[in-house]
Design an enzyme around this catalytic site. Structure first.
Site, PDB file in Angstrom:
ATOM      1  N   PRO A  91       0.801  -1.231   0.000  1.00 27.08           N
ATOM      2  CA  PRO A  91       0.000   0.000   0.000  1.00 27.08           C
ATOM      3  C   PRO A  91       0.832   1.279   0.000  1.00 27.08           C
ATOM      4  O   PRO A  91       0.336   2.327  -0.414  1.00 27.08           O
ATOM      5  CB  PRO A  91      -0.818  -0.115   1.292  1.00 27.08           C
ATOM      6  CG  PRO A  91      -0.889  -1.577   1.570  1.00 27.08           C
ATOM      7  CD  PRO A  91       0.438  -2.119   1.115  1.00 27.08           C
ATOM      8  N   ARG A 156       1.381  -7.617 -22.709  1.00 26.78           N
ATOM      9  CA  ARG A 156       0.629  -7.152 -23.870  1.00 26.78           C
ATOM     10  C   ARG A 156       1.365  -6.060 -24.644  1.00 26.78           C
ATOM     11  O   ARG A 156       0.989  -5.731 -25.764  1.00 26.78           O
ATOM     12  CB  ARG A 156      -0.773  -6.687 -23.463  1.00 26.78           C
ATOM     13  CG  ARG A 156      -0.813  -5.432 -22.620  1.00 26.78           C
ATOM     14  CD  ARG A 156      -2.214  -5.168 -22.090  1.00 26.78           C
ATOM     15  NE  ARG A 156      -3.212  -5.151 -23.162  1.00 26.78           N
ATOM     16  CZ  ARG A 156      -3.475  -4.102 -23.926  1.00 26.78           C
ATOM     17  NH1 ARG A 156      -2.768  -2.987 -23.750  1.00 26.78           N
ATOM     18  NH2 ARG A 156      -4.398  -4.141 -24.853  1.00 26.78           N
TER      19      ARG A 156
END
Length: 253
Positions: A91, A156
Site C-alpha cells: 500500500p 501485452r
C-alpha cells in the site's frame, strides 16, 4: 526478459500462463517466468513461513529468513551481472500507471515478492526490497493479483503478443493518444435495440473518424479524469481545436 515471482501460492499463476492473448509472450519465450515458493526454503518439519507479530495484534507475519533464502536461490539461478530489482506489492508503493508499465516492458525483468497475511517482516523489506508498487487504495489478500496485473500489462506490450502491432497505441493513458482515455467502440449490428452506431464511424472518411475519436477521448477524459486533460495541456499536447471543444463542454454547449 525474465520475471521471478516469490509466492506461497504458485498455482494461482498457472491459468494466466495457459489462457488469453498474453500467454503468447510466455509461450514464445519473450518473457520467462519462474515461480518460487519460500516454504521450500523454510526450516523444520512444518516448513513454517509465518509467526505471530511482536507487540501483539491479529494475524500472522511472513518471516524474513525463508524469504531471504528463497531470494538467494533466485539470485543464484538468474546469474546476472546487474542484479534485478526486487519488487514488493504494498500500500505504500507508487500507484502503477502506464508510464511505469512501459518502463518495465522495456527492461530486463524483476523479482516480484508477493506478501501474505498481515505483511512481511520489515527487516526483509529494509534489506532487500528496491521498489514498492501499489494498485490503488485498497487491500488484497496477497500480492499475487498485483503481480498478475503487472505481468499482464507488461506482456501485452511485447511485440507480436497482440494481433495488431498498433493495438495498444490507442489504449487509455498511452502517449500516442496524449495520455487521454480511450474512445467508445462499436461493432455489428449497426442497429442494436434501437441504438445506432455513430454516423461518423460509418462514413468511411478517415479524417472524420479520427476527429470523432479525438473528440470522444477529450469528452470522456474531461468528464471522468479531468486531471489527465490538465496534464495533456501542461505538456502542450492539446491543439486549438481541442481547446475549443473543451470550452464548449465547460459551457454546457
Amino acid at each position: 526478459m525474465r520475471f521471478d515471482v516469490i509466492t506461497l501460492f504458485p498455482e494461482l499463476f498457472a491459468p494466466f500462463l495457459e489462457a488469453g492473448i498474453v500467454r503468447r509472450a510466455y509461450a514464445s519465450g519473450q518473457i520467462e517466468l519462474k515461480l518460487w515458493n519460500p516454504r521450500e526454503h523454510a526450516e523444520g518439519n512444518y516448513r513454517r513461513v509465518d509467526d505471530r507479530p511482536f507487540g501483539g495484534g491479529p494475524g500472522m507475519v511472513m518471516m524474513a529468513e525463508p524469504l531471504a533464502r528463497c531470494l538467494a536461490a533466485v539470485r543464484a539461478d538468474r546469474v546476472e551481472e546487474v542484479p534485478a530489482p526486487v519488487v514488493l506489492f504494498s500500500p505504500i508503493g507508487e500507484v502503477l500507471r502506464h508510464a511505469a508499465v512501459a518502463r518495465w516492458a522495456a527492461g530486463p525483468g524483476a523479482i516480484l515478492v508477493c506478501g501474505r497475511y498481515e505483511g512481511i517482516d520489515q527487516r526483509f523489506i529494509d534489506t532487500h526490497v528496491d521498489v514498492q508498487i501499489s494498485l490503488g487504495d485498497f487491500v488484497l489478500s496477497g500480492g499475487e493479483i498485483a503481480a498478475l496485473a503487472l505481468l499482464d500489462a507488461v506482456a501485452r506490450l511485447q511485440p507480436g503478443v497482440l494481433g495488431d502491432e498498433g493495438s495498444h497505441q490507442a489504449d487509455s493513458f498511452n502517449p500516442a493518444v496524449d495520455g487521454l482515455l480511450d474512445c467508445p467502440h462499436y461493432t455489428r449490428p449497426e442497429d442494436w435495440r434501437g441504438q445506432r452506431v455513430p454516423a461518423e464511424l460509418m462514413s468511411g472518411h478517415h479524417a472524420q473518424i479520427e476527429r470523432w475519436r479525438r473528440d470522444q477521448r477529450l469528452q470522456l477524459t474531461a468528464r471522468h479524469r479531468p486531471e489527465l486533460v490538465a496534464a495533456a495541456r501542461a505538456a502542450g499536447r492539446l491543439a486549438a481545436r481541442d481547446e475549443a471543444l473543451l470550452e464548449r463542454l465547460a459551457a454546457g454547449l
